[in-house]
Design a protein around this motif. Structure first.
Motif, PDB file in Angstrom:
ATOM      1  N   LEU A 140       6.642  -5.592  12.553  1.00 19.88           N
ATOM      2  CA  LEU A 140       7.631  -6.573  12.101  1.00 19.88           C
ATOM      3  C   LEU A 140       9.037  -6.231  12.575  1.00 19.88           C
ATOM      4  O   LEU A 140       9.835  -7.128  12.849  1.00 19.88           O
ATOM      5  CB  LEU A 140       7.590  -6.684  10.578  1.00 19.88           C
ATOM      6  CG  LEU A 140       6.324  -7.337  10.015  1.00 19.88           C
ATOM      7  CD1 LEU A 140       6.297  -7.247   8.496  1.00 19.88           C
ATOM      8  CD2 LEU A 140       6.231  -8.790  10.452  1.00 19.88           C
ATOM      9  N   ASP A 141       9.337  -4.948  12.687  1.00 23.85           N
ATOM     10  CA  ASP A 141      10.650  -4.576  13.217  1.00 23.85           C
ATOM     11  C   ASP A 141      10.792  -5.030  14.663  1.00 23.85           C
ATOM     12  O   ASP A 141      11.840  -5.583  15.060  1.00 23.85           O
ATOM     13  CB  ASP A 141      10.847  -3.054  13.128  1.00 23.85           C
ATOM     14  CG  ASP A 141      11.093  -2.575  11.704  1.00 23.85           C
ATOM     15  OD1 ASP A 141      11.421  -3.426  10.839  1.00 23.85           O
ATOM     16  OD2 ASP A 141      10.951  -1.364  11.457  1.00 23.85           O
ATOM     17  N   GLY A 142       9.752  -4.794  15.466  1.00 25.64           N
ATOM     18  CA  GLY A 142       9.803  -5.211  16.862  1.00 25.64           C
ATOM     19  C   GLY A 142       9.898  -6.717  17.000  1.00 25.64           C
ATOM     20  O   GLY A 142      10.671  -7.237  17.825  1.00 25.64           O
ATOM     21  N   ARG A 167       6.990  -0.785   5.324  1.00 25.62           N
ATOM     22  CA  ARG A 167       8.119   0.117   5.104  1.00 25.62           C
ATOM     23  C   ARG A 167       8.675  -0.025   3.680  1.00 25.62           C
ATOM     24  O   ARG A 167       9.887  -0.107   3.462  1.00 25.62           O
ATOM     25  CB  ARG A 167       9.212  -0.113   6.141  1.00 25.62           C
ATOM     26  CG  ARG A 167       8.753   0.131   7.581  1.00 25.62           C
ATOM     27  CD  ARG A 167       9.915   0.166   8.553  1.00 25.62           C
ATOM     28  NE  ARG A 167       9.466   0.301   9.921  1.00 25.62           N
ATOM     29  CZ  ARG A 167       9.111   1.452  10.515  1.00 25.62           C
ATOM     30  NH1 ARG A 167       9.143   2.573   9.809  1.00 25.62           N
ATOM     31  NH2 ARG A 167       8.721   1.471  11.775  1.00 25.62           N
ATOM     32  N   GLY A 168       7.752  -0.079   2.716  1.00 23.68           N
ATOM     33  CA  GLY A 168       8.132  -0.116   1.315  1.00 23.68           C
ATOM     34  C   GLY A 168       8.511  -1.480   0.773  1.00 23.68           C
ATOM     35  O   GLY A 168       8.821  -1.607  -0.412  1.00 23.68           O
ATOM     36  N   ARG A 169       8.462  -2.511   1.625  1.00 25.42           N
ATOM     37  CA  ARG A 169       8.809  -3.866   1.182  1.00 25.42           C
ATOM     38  C   ARG A 169       7.571  -4.754   1.225  1.00 25.42           C
ATOM     39  O   ARG A 169       6.819  -4.714   2.196  1.00 25.42           O
ATOM     40  CB  ARG A 169       9.883  -4.475   2.091  1.00 25.42           C
ATOM     41  CG  ARG A 169      11.214  -3.742   2.103  1.00 25.42           C
ATOM     42  CD  ARG A 169      12.137  -4.381   3.119  1.00 25.42           C
ATOM     43  NE  ARG A 169      12.362  -5.790   2.848  1.00 25.42           N
ATOM     44  CZ  ARG A 169      12.878  -6.651   3.746  1.00 25.42           C
ATOM     45  NH1 ARG A 169      13.187  -6.231   4.964  1.00 25.42           N
ATOM     46  NH2 ARG A 169      13.061  -7.910   3.415  1.00 25.42           N
ATOM     47  N   PRO A 170       7.346  -5.568   0.192  1.00 21.58           N
ATOM     48  CA  PRO A 170       6.214  -6.493   0.258  1.00 21.58           C
ATOM     49  C   PRO A 170       6.392  -7.487   1.395  1.00 21.58           C
ATOM     50  O   PRO A 170       7.508  -7.963   1.646  1.00 21.58           O
ATOM     51  CB  PRO A 170       6.265  -7.209  -1.101  1.00 21.58           C
ATOM     52  CG  PRO A 170       7.067  -6.326  -1.986  1.00 21.58           C
ATOM     53  CD  PRO A 170       8.059  -5.646  -1.094  1.00 21.58           C
ATOM     54  N   VAL A 171       5.299  -7.789   2.088  1.00 30.09           N
ATOM     55  CA  VAL A 171       5.374  -8.856   3.083  1.00 30.09           C
ATOM     56  C   VAL A 171       5.618 -10.164   2.331  1.00 30.09           C
ATOM     57  O   VAL A 171       5.310 -10.299   1.150  1.00 30.09           O
ATOM     58  CB  VAL A 171       4.103  -8.952   3.928  1.00 30.09           C
ATOM     59  CG1 VAL A 171       3.842  -7.643   4.650  1.00 30.09           C
ATOM     60  CG2 VAL A 171       2.900  -9.348   3.098  1.00 30.09           C
ATOM     61  N   GLN A 274      -4.743   2.127  10.943  1.00 27.46           N
ATOM     62  CA  GLN A 274      -3.767   1.967   9.863  1.00 27.46           C
ATOM     63  C   GLN A 274      -2.353   2.149  10.406  1.00 27.46           C
ATOM     64  O   GLN A 274      -2.037   3.164  11.024  1.00 27.46           O
ATOM     65  CB  GLN A 274      -4.040   2.979   8.754  1.00 27.46           C
ATOM     66  CG  GLN A 274      -5.340   2.710   8.009  1.00 27.46           C
ATOM     67  CD  GLN A 274      -5.357   1.322   7.396  1.00 27.46           C
ATOM     68  OE1 GLN A 274      -4.705   1.057   6.397  1.00 27.46           O
ATOM     69  NE2 GLN A 274      -6.098   0.424   8.009  1.00 27.46           N
ATOM     70  N   VAL A 275      -1.491   1.177  10.152  1.00 27.86           N
ATOM     71  CA  VAL A 275      -0.118   1.224  10.631  1.00 27.86           C
ATOM     72  C   VAL A 275       0.681   2.218   9.784  1.00 27.86           C
ATOM     73  O   VAL A 275       0.650   2.141   8.553  1.00 27.86           O
ATOM     74  CB  VAL A 275       0.538  -0.172  10.532  1.00 27.86           C
ATOM     75  CG1 VAL A 275       2.003  -0.124  10.943  1.00 27.86           C
ATOM     76  CG2 VAL A 275      -0.234  -1.169  11.391  1.00 27.86           C
ATOM     77  N   PRO A 276       1.382   3.167  10.417  1.00 32.91           N
ATOM     78  CA  PRO A 276       2.237   4.074   9.645  1.00 32.91           C
ATOM     79  C   PRO A 276       3.295   3.287   8.871  1.00 32.91           C
ATOM     80  O   PRO A 276       3.798   2.265   9.335  1.00 32.91           O
ATOM     81  CB  PRO A 276       2.883   4.953  10.729  1.00 32.91           C
ATOM     82  CG  PRO A 276       1.980   4.841  11.911  1.00 32.91           C
ATOM     83  CD  PRO A 276       1.397   3.469  11.865  1.00 32.91           C
ATOM     84  N   ASP A 277       3.602   3.757   7.682  1.00 29.61           N
ATOM     85  CA  ASP A 277       4.634   3.133   6.840  1.00 29.61           C
ATOM     86  C   ASP A 277       4.256   1.720   6.410  1.00 29.61           C
ATOM     87  O   ASP A 277       5.132   0.897   6.123  1.00 29.61           O
ATOM     88  CB  ASP A 277       5.994   3.106   7.548  1.00 29.61           C
ATOM     89  CG  ASP A 277       6.491   4.494   7.909  1.00 29.61           C
ATOM     90  OD1 ASP A 277       6.236   5.420   7.111  1.00 29.61           O
ATOM     91  OD2 ASP A 277       7.093   4.656   8.969  1.00 29.61           O
TER      92      ASP A 277
END
Length: 387
Positions: A140-142, A167-171, A274-277
């Protein structure tokens, strides 16, 4: 429909007396639509996903269309989507008069590849709609960087991803807006139904108008809208289901980990990456079995284990193979094509028992052994990075 000899199903909704009582409560109230249950379900679901606004819809597909229409996307516009998804991701774009443009995927997560997306952006591109395949967020960052640089919207098709985190935030509150689906194969269900989450009050208001005939007051219609309302009975079921979500996700995580422990060393099989973070929702447990997938699938079905190909690529569907513009061009989507030939989803619903996990893993191991021993077994190449 699953065959009658299936013993271990791919999905199993958790519906019981609590949902029944919620429906009876609505029936006793006499308010069956446009009521407090929809408002409460939307608020509670949005709060769970750290979004400001939620708007309920009769189906996830209607929610996708509304999400696009709320941004004014229509004829002459392009929306970049993956082909590795359910068909409505792309057909919703067609329904609003815009053109879906297929981009390729990451060979490990099966989610949109930001580089492939960037290569497909044109002056007509209005949005990128990313799909969280199997409930696992992609890069999502990319994607946000690509969209930001091009000045296009990032939308989330989170149909499979209720409760997932990046990264700690709900999609659901990372892009401009996000759609969730509540069909019976999802982790929580209302039978049929959908939801759009957004942090933008203007988008939320346009979504509400689209859902209910553009009506601002009784028989006062300010804009073109539709009858896309979720019933009060379904919303009441959704509220009960939402309270079960974290327990369902926790159980599915344990089942997926147990399957991976049993299958990780099997030659010729790649377990889900599994995606890190990130924390996925495990809506699916999709392995790669290049060269022997079809034999393994047939073997599992013969043993009463409901495995499935999730999903046949959308660009291969007849509706898109016939369309102009080359959207069905397989050469443009080499990773999608390779993954589609090898992927197989195994049962991972929260009611799978530990004994059934062992049975599934043993059946897969035996099936792979049989398939690879056949003289006509092939070793199809997977894209770099898939293993």
């Amino acid at each position: 429909m699953p065959d009658s000899n299936v013993r271990i199903r791919l999905a199993s909704p958790d519906l019981g007396e609590e949902e029944g009582e919620a429906v009876r409560r609505v029936l006793r109230s006499g308010v069956l639509t446009n009521g407090a249950e929809n408002e409460a379900f939307a608020h509670e679901f949005a709060e769970r996903h750290q979004a400001r606004f939620g708007v309920t819809f009769c189906t996830g597909t209607a929610a996708l269309q509304a999400m696009l229409l709320a941004e004014g996307i229509g004829p002459g516009d392009e929306v970049i989507v993956p082909s590795m998804t359910f068909v409505s991701t792309a057909t919703s774009v067609c329904h609003v008069g815009a053109t879906p443009v297929f981009a390729d995927i990451d060979p490990r997560t099966f989610n949109l590849d930001p580089q492939s997306v960037a290569a497909r952006i044109t002056p007509a591109t209005r949005a990128v709609m990313t799909v969280h395949y199997a409930g696992q967020p992609g890069d999502l960052d990319g994607l946000a960087r690509v969209c930001g640089a091009a000045g296009v919207l990032l939308l989330e098709d989170a149909a499979q991803a209720a409760g997932a985190e990046y990264r700690g935030r709900p999609v659901g509150a990372i892009g401009r807006s996000a759609m969730f689906s509540f069909t019976p194969t999802k982790n929580i269900t209302t039978g049929e139904g959908g939801m759009v989450l957004t942090n933008d009050p203007g988008v939320a208001e346009r979504l509400r108008l689209l859902r209910n005939h553009g009506q601002t007051g009784l028989y006062q219609h300010e804009s073109l809208g539709y009858n896309w309302r979720l019933t009060e009975m379904q919303a009441a079921i959704g509220r009960v289901q939402l309270r079960k979500l974290d327990g369902i996700l926790g159980r599915k995580q344990l089942i997926a980990e147990s399957l991976t422990r049993r299958l990780a060393g099997l030659p010729g099989l790649t377990t889900p990456h599994q995606v890190p973070d990130a924390r996925g929702s495990w809506m699916l447990y999709t392995c790669l079995l290049p060269g022997v997938r079809d034999q393994v699938l047939a073997d599992l079905l013969d043993q009463g284990i409901e495995a499935r190909i999730y999903f046949p690529p959308v660009h291969r569907q007849p509706i898109f193979a016939r369309r102009d513009g080359g959207t069905g061009d397989a050469a443009a989507l080499p990773v999608t094509e390779a993954v589609a030939r090898a992927m197989l989803s195994l049962p991972v619903h929260h009611r799978v028992t530990e004994a059934e996990v062992t049975e599934i893993a043993d059946a897969v191991t035996t099936a792979v052994g049989r398939a690879t021993a056949q003289p006509n077994a092939t070793d199809q190449a997977m894209p770099a990075g898939a293993r």
